[in-house]
Enzyme design. Structure first.
Site, PDB file in Angstrom:
ATOM      1  N   ARG A  97       0.897  -1.170   0.000  1.00 30.07           N
ATOM      2  CA  ARG A  97       0.000   0.000   0.000  1.00 30.07           C
ATOM      3  C   ARG A  97       0.925   1.206   0.000  1.00 30.07           C
ATOM      4  NH1 ARG A  97      -5.391   1.095   3.566  1.00 30.07           N
ATOM      5  NH2 ARG A  97      -6.123  -0.239   1.874  1.00 30.07           N
ATOM      6  N   HIS A 124      -7.169   0.911  -6.487  1.00 29.07           N
ATOM      7  CA  HIS A 124      -7.367  -0.044  -5.388  1.00 29.07           C
ATOM      8  C   HIS A 124      -7.991  -1.321  -5.972  1.00 29.07           C
ATOM      9  CE1 HIS A 124      -7.585  -1.517  -1.438  1.00 29.07           C
ATOM     10  NE2 HIS A 124      -8.526  -0.767  -0.909  1.00 29.07           N
ATOM     11  N   GLN A 127      -9.908  -4.027  -3.872  1.00 31.58           N
ATOM     12  CA  GLN A 127     -11.243  -3.589  -3.470  1.00 31.58           C
ATOM     13  C   GLN A 127     -12.246  -3.857  -4.598  1.00 31.58           C
ATOM     14  OE1 GLN A 127     -12.251  -1.994  -0.392  1.00 31.58           O
ATOM     15  NE2 GLN A 127     -14.215  -2.570  -1.274  1.00 31.58           N
ATOM     16  N   ASP A 216     -17.394   6.649  -1.502  1.00 30.80           N
ATOM     17  CA  ASP A 216     -16.146   6.517  -0.735  1.00 30.80           C
ATOM     18  C   ASP A 216     -15.992   7.824   0.040  1.00 30.80           C
ATOM     19  OD1 ASP A 216     -13.541   5.866   0.124  1.00 30.80           O
ATOM     20  OD2 ASP A 216     -12.601   6.252  -1.818  1.00 30.80           O
ATOM     21  N   CYS A 256     -16.527   1.143   0.303  1.00 30.64           N
ATOM     22  CA  CYS A 256     -15.331   0.341   0.587  1.00 30.64           C
ATOM     23  C   CYS A 256     -14.962   0.359   2.071  1.00 30.64           C
ATOM     24  CB  CYS A 256     -14.164   0.846  -0.258  1.00 30.64           C
ATOM     25  SG  CYS A 256     -13.746   2.574   0.058  1.00 30.64           S
ATOM     26  N   ARG A 284     -13.636  -9.020   0.969  1.00 32.73           N
ATOM     27  CA  ARG A 284     -12.235  -8.644   0.703  1.00 32.73           C
ATOM     28  C   ARG A 284     -11.313  -9.859   0.869  1.00 32.73           C
ATOM     29  NH1 ARG A 284     -10.229  -3.540   0.874  1.00 32.73           N
ATOM     30  NH2 ARG A 284      -8.406  -4.719   0.180  1.00 32.73           N
TER      31      ARG A 284
HETATM   32  N1   CP Z   1     -11.379  -0.570   2.096  1.00 31.95           N
HETATM   33  C1   CP Z   1     -10.117  -0.631   2.549  1.00 31.95           C
HETATM   34  O1   CP Z   1      -9.138  -0.770   1.805  1.00 31.95           O
HETATM   35  O2   CP Z   1     -10.029  -0.553   3.901  1.00 31.95           O
HETATM   36  P1   CP Z   1      -8.684  -0.411   4.740  1.00 31.95           P
HETATM   37  O3   CP Z   1      -8.104   0.940   4.426  1.00 31.95           O
HETATM   38  O4   CP Z   1      -9.114  -0.542   6.167  1.00 31.95           O
HETATM   39  O5   CP Z   1      -7.734  -1.495   4.328  1.00 31.95           O
HETATM   40  N1  NVA Z   2     -10.062   6.652  -1.122  1.00 30.52           N
HETATM   41  C1  NVA Z   2      -9.724   6.153   0.192  1.00 30.52           C
HETATM   42  C2  NVA Z   2      -9.903   4.662   0.245  1.00 30.52           C
HETATM   43  C3  NVA Z   2      -9.587   4.021   1.550  1.00 30.52           C
HETATM   44  C4  NVA Z   2      -9.751   2.525   1.518  1.00 30.52           C
HETATM   45  C5  NVA Z   2      -8.296   6.554   0.517  1.00 30.52           C
HETATM   46  O1  NVA Z   2      -7.440   6.524  -0.381  1.00 30.52           O
HETATM   47  O2  NVA Z   2      -8.037   6.913   1.662  1.00 30.52           O
END
Ligand code: CP
Ligand code: NVA
Length: 307
Positions: A97, A124, A127, A216, A256, A284
């Site tokens: 990430r 992502h 997701q 989101d 998400c 997930r």
């Molecule tokens: N939806 C998602 O990726 O959640 P987290 O940021 O908790 O991993």
């Molecule tokens: N768009 C959000 C998604 C989190 C899972 C972010 O990037 O923080």
């Protein structure tokens, strides 16, 4: 070597295979990751992605190792390339990430081990696999159905759009001015196989006739300094009961997570009967297992191999 940096790295048929693997349990999948490690590096916080990836690795017989971004220090403690080459000696795959999607591209370009995107500034994809899995469970075949995205056309939206296009859905985006997809991006999504792609500047208009309504957060991780402006710009884009009333009468609501009740979604909607967010989050793990099993298949990673 096959990596998974974006949903559109997959063809329509391959996404189908990932979803098929996601619905199979251990007996069918065997233990392709037995005796292997999988590195999970996080430059940003996570609940769902970390937990679901750790469990999916375990379910395929592997050993996940969680590492915080500052511990490896991409281009600070050592170069992205050195980190990747060293970790590739310990692990069958590396998942990360990252703040900057370019880091994943540099890792993947080395072709040392498969690289998996666990969220970047661009996309992502894990997701989106869970999102499509959930919509298939709830709605059946998705081809020709309508999916609506309301809010920021950011990482989660981009991957969802790719996945829904591969599924042959009608895609409707409801985004404030300056936060939507540009013309080139709308054409790109259409070219992936979407039944149609439309962008509107009203949440209610975008939701009209939708079978699934997604949103989101309005302020993503790393955008906190811009909170005041964003909350002002997105004020008319909350998914509330009026927006859901514009959708199909059996429409489902998806997010998400993490969610902010009263900001991007009304509590009545996310906690109401149309909401599928818990199932979506649970999926997930199954989606992660499908992606990992697919990468094992594609890259000939099988139990008992030694590196
Ligand atoms: N939806 C998602 O990726 O959640 P987290 O940021 O908790 O991993
Ligand atoms: N768009 C959000 C998604 C989190 C899972 C972010 O990037 O923080």
């Amino acid at each position: 070597m096959r990596h998974f940096l974006d949903t559109a790295d997959l063809s329509r048929k391959e996404l189908g295979r990932v979803l098929e693997l996601a619905t199979q349990r251990q007996e069918a999948l065997g233990w392709p990751l037995a005796d292997y490690g999988v590195a999970l590096i996080f430059e940003k916080p996570s609940n769902r992605t970390r937990q679901s990836m750790e469990m999916a690795v375990v379910q395929l017989g592997g050993h996940p190792i969680f590492t915080r971004g500052e511990e490896v220090g991409f281009d600070v403690r050592e170069s992205v390339e050195d980190i990747t080459r060293i970790m590739a000696g310990y692990h069958a795959m590396i998942a990360a990430r990252v703040i900057d999607h370019g880091v994943l591209e540099r890792m993947a370009s080395l072709d040392e081990v498969p690289i998996i995107n666990m969220l970047s500034d661009k996309s992502h994809p894990l997701q989106s696999v869970a999102d499509v899995l959930t919509m298939r469970e709830e709605l059946g075949s998705l081809s020709g159905l309508t999916v609506t995205w309301i809010g920021d056309y950011n990482n989660v939206a981009r991957s969802l759009a790719e996945a829904c296009a591969l599924e042959g859905m009608h895609l409707r985006l409801g985004c404030p001015d300056g936060y939507g997809a540009d013309g080139e991006e709308l054409s790109r999504i259409a070219s992936l196989g979407a039944a149609s792609v439309e962008q509107l500047d009203s949440a209610e208009a975008a939701a009209e006739g939708a079978h699934a309504v997604h949103t989101d957060v309005f302020v993503s991780m790393g955008q906190e300094a811009d909170t005041e402006r964003r909350l002002r710009d997105f004020a008319a884009f909350q998914v509330d009961e009026n927006v859901m009333a514009a959708a199909d009468q059996n429409a489902i609501f998806m997010h998400c997570l993490p969610a902010h009740r009263g900001v991007e979604v009304a509590a009545d909607v996310i906690d109401g009967p149309a909401s599928r967010v818990v199932r979506q989050a649970h999926n997930r793990m199954h989606a992660a297992r499908g992606v990992l099993a697919f990468l094992c298949e594609e890259n000939d990673i099988t139990k008992g191999d030694t590196k």
